[in-house]
Write a protein that holds these residues in place. Structure first.
Motif, mmCIF file in Angstrom:
data_model
loop_
_atom_site.group_PDB
_atom_site.id
_atom_site.type_symbol
_atom_site.label_atom_id
_atom_site.label_comp_id
_atom_site.label_asym_id
_atom_site.label_seq_id
_atom_site.Cartn_x
_atom_site.Cartn_y
_atom_site.Cartn_z
ATOM 1 N N LYS A 1 41.989 13.974 -39.947
ATOM 2 C CA LYS A 1 41.207 13.671 -39.137
ATOM 3 C C LYS A 1 41.912 12.854 -37.939
ATOM 4 N N LYS A 2 43.026 12.226 -38.255
ATOM 5 C CA LYS A 2 43.950 11.598 -37.416
ATOM 6 C C LYS A 2 44.806 12.630 -36.397
ATOM 7 N N ALA A 3 44.999 13.736 -37.055
ATOM 8 C CA ALA A 3 45.585 14.595 -36.390
ATOM 9 C C ALA A 3 44.586 15.425 -35.487
ATOM 10 N N GLN A 4 43.615 15.588 -35.893
ATOM 11 C CA GLN A 4 42.344 16.050 -35.058
ATOM 12 C C GLN A 4 42.397 15.292 -33.753
ATOM 13 N N LYS A 5 42.193 13.875 -34.010
ATOM 14 C CA LYS A 5 41.886 12.900 -32.813
ATOM 15 C C LYS A 5 43.367 13.080 -31.844
ATOM 16 N N ARG A 6 44.339 13.260 -32.309
ATOM 17 C CA ARG A 6 45.459 13.122 -31.596
ATOM 18 C C ARG A 6 45.530 14.477 -30.580
ATOM 19 N N ALA A 7 44.967 15.633 -31.443
ATOM 20 C CA ALA A 7 44.956 16.853 -30.646
ATOM 21 C C ALA A 7 43.871 16.964 -29.718
ATOM 22 N N ASP A 8 42.871 16.263 -29.959
ATOM 23 C CA ASP A 8 41.658 16.201 -29.129
ATOM 24 C C ASP A 8 42.231 15.236 -27.632
ATOM 25 N N SER A 9 42.877 14.262 -28.203
ATOM 26 C CA SER A 9 43.344 13.327 -27.141
ATOM 27 C C SER A 9 44.471 13.888 -26.137
ATOM 28 N N ALA A 10 45.304 14.818 -26.722
ATOM 29 C CA ALA A 10 46.226 15.564 -25.950
ATOM 30 C C ALA A 10 45.772 16.564 -25.107
ATOM 31 N N LEU B 1 42.392 16.258 -23.628
ATOM 32 C CA LEU B 1 41.792 15.310 -22.752
ATOM 33 C C LEU B 1 42.892 14.770 -22.015
ATOM 34 N N LYS B 2 43.904 14.517 -22.573
ATOM 35 C CA LYS B 2 44.915 13.783 -21.419
ATOM 36 C C LYS B 2 45.309 15.027 -20.289
ATOM 37 N N GLU B 3 45.466 16.329 -20.827
ATOM 38 C CA GLU B 3 45.924 17.335 -20.039
ATOM 39 C C GLU B 3 44.886 17.625 -18.903
ATOM 40 N N LYS B 4 43.626 17.567 -19.242
ATOM 41 C CA LYS B 4 42.562 17.601 -18.242
ATOM 42 C C LYS B 4 42.337 16.706 -17.223
ATOM 43 N N LEU B 5 42.662 15.243 -17.744
ATOM 44 C CA LEU B 5 42.335 14.111 -17.102
ATOM 45 C C LEU B 5 43.518 14.052 -15.999
ATOM 46 N N ASP B 6 44.649 14.398 -16.234
ATOM 47 C CA ASP B 6 45.838 14.356 -15.376
ATOM 48 C C ASP B 6 45.660 15.222 -14.418
ATOM 49 N N ALA B 7 45.098 16.417 -14.406
ATOM 50 C CA ALA B 7 44.747 17.256 -13.468
ATOM 51 C C ALA B 7 43.633 16.976 -12.524
ATOM 52 N N LEU B 8 42.876 16.184 -13.113
ATOM 53 C CA LEU B 8 41.789 15.702 -12.250
ATOM 54 C C LEU B 8 41.826 14.735 -11.104
ATOM 55 N N TYR C 1 43.766 8.213 -27.368
ATOM 56 C CA TYR C 1 43.870 7.672 -28.752
ATOM 57 C C TYR C 1 45.108 7.141 -28.711
ATOM 58 N N GLU C 2 45.475 6.158 -29.723
ATOM 59 C CA GLU C 2 46.697 5.421 -30.133
ATOM 60 C C GLU C 2 47.214 4.921 -28.736
ATOM 61 N N SER C 3 48.592 5.357 -28.406
ATOM 62 C CA SER C 3 49.036 5.032 -27.366
ATOM 63 C C SER C 3 49.299 5.841 -26.342
ATOM 64 N N SER C 4 48.489 7.088 -26.386
ATOM 65 C CA SER C 4 48.441 8.071 -25.188
ATOM 66 C C SER C 4 47.618 7.658 -24.172
ATOM 67 N N THR C 5 47.779 7.663 -23.039
ATOM 68 C CA THR C 5 47.185 7.406 -21.873
ATOM 69 C C THR C 5 47.242 8.550 -20.748
ATOM 70 N N ALA C 6 46.108 8.844 -19.845
ATOM 71 C CA ALA C 6 45.990 9.824 -18.832
ATOM 72 C C ALA C 6 46.142 8.965 -17.569
ATOM 73 N N GLU C 7 46.251 9.631 -16.597
ATOM 74 C CA GLU C 7 46.416 9.248 -15.211
ATOM 75 C C GLU C 7 45.706 10.031 -14.340
#
Length: 190
Positions: free
Chosen positions: A57-66, A68-75, A134-140
């Protein structure tokens, strides 16, 4: 009191984490809602058997977060606000307004996860806003704050003024025949 979390608890931890909490918090909130179990040999064995499932479950959340991060960084969000001639907004862009704009774009992100520089944006321009994932992942996200078109506002004001002028003319026209009628009756009486 030591507990093992049975589900993700906001501001406390994730499923499978061992936490030290106040006895009343555990007894009155966590245990009745089945969010945590007491830390003992039985619950430790239970969570050891579920360890692979929890890690998946945690690995799935990390993958979803990654992703989402790519999409948000391009937004790049464009927010239009009323502003003065000098570029100063008549309001402010906050994490709530950015959250609403993200919802319109199809991203469901809590406003508490959005970090606006200086807590609000009060001028027209481009800004970089951080979103905690998720965790320490952030998007800009790049937020472009633009002034609303003043032409629409001035046109609306002009339309309102014309409508008021027409109402005044219509009301004065309606009053004029009433004033002429008594004068005509006086002329007949003579």
């Amino acid at each position: 009191m030591k507990v093992i979390l049975n589900a993700d608890v906001k501001h406390l931890g994730e499923e499978g984490d061992v936490k030290l909490v106040a006895a009343g918090y555990a007894r009155n909130f966590l245990f009745p809602r089945n969010l945590a179990l007491p830390y003992n040999d039985t619950t430790i064995a239970y969570f050891e058997s579920r360890k692979e499932e929890i890690e998946a479950k945690k690995a799935q959340k990390r993958a979803d977060s990654a992703s989402l991060k790519e999409k948000l960084d391009a937004l790049t969000l464009v927010i239009k606000m009323p502003a003065g001639a000098n570029g100063k907004l008549y309001g402010a862009v906050t994490n709530l307004s950015i959250s609403e704009a993200l919802t319109k774009e199809g991203y469901d992100i809590e406003r508490k996860r959005i970090e606006v520089p200086g807590s609000t944006i009060k001028m027209v321009g481009k800004y970089v806003v951080r979103v905690r994932l998720y965790e320490s992942s952030t998007a800009e996200i790049t937020v472009s704050v633009e002034a609303q078109e003043e032409q629409k506002k001035t046109a609306e004001k002009a339309d309102k003024k014309e409508a008021k002028a027409e109402k005044k003319e219509a009301s004065s026209d309606a009053k004029a025949p009433e004033a002429e009628a008594p004068a005509a009756e006086e002329a007949k009486a003579e």
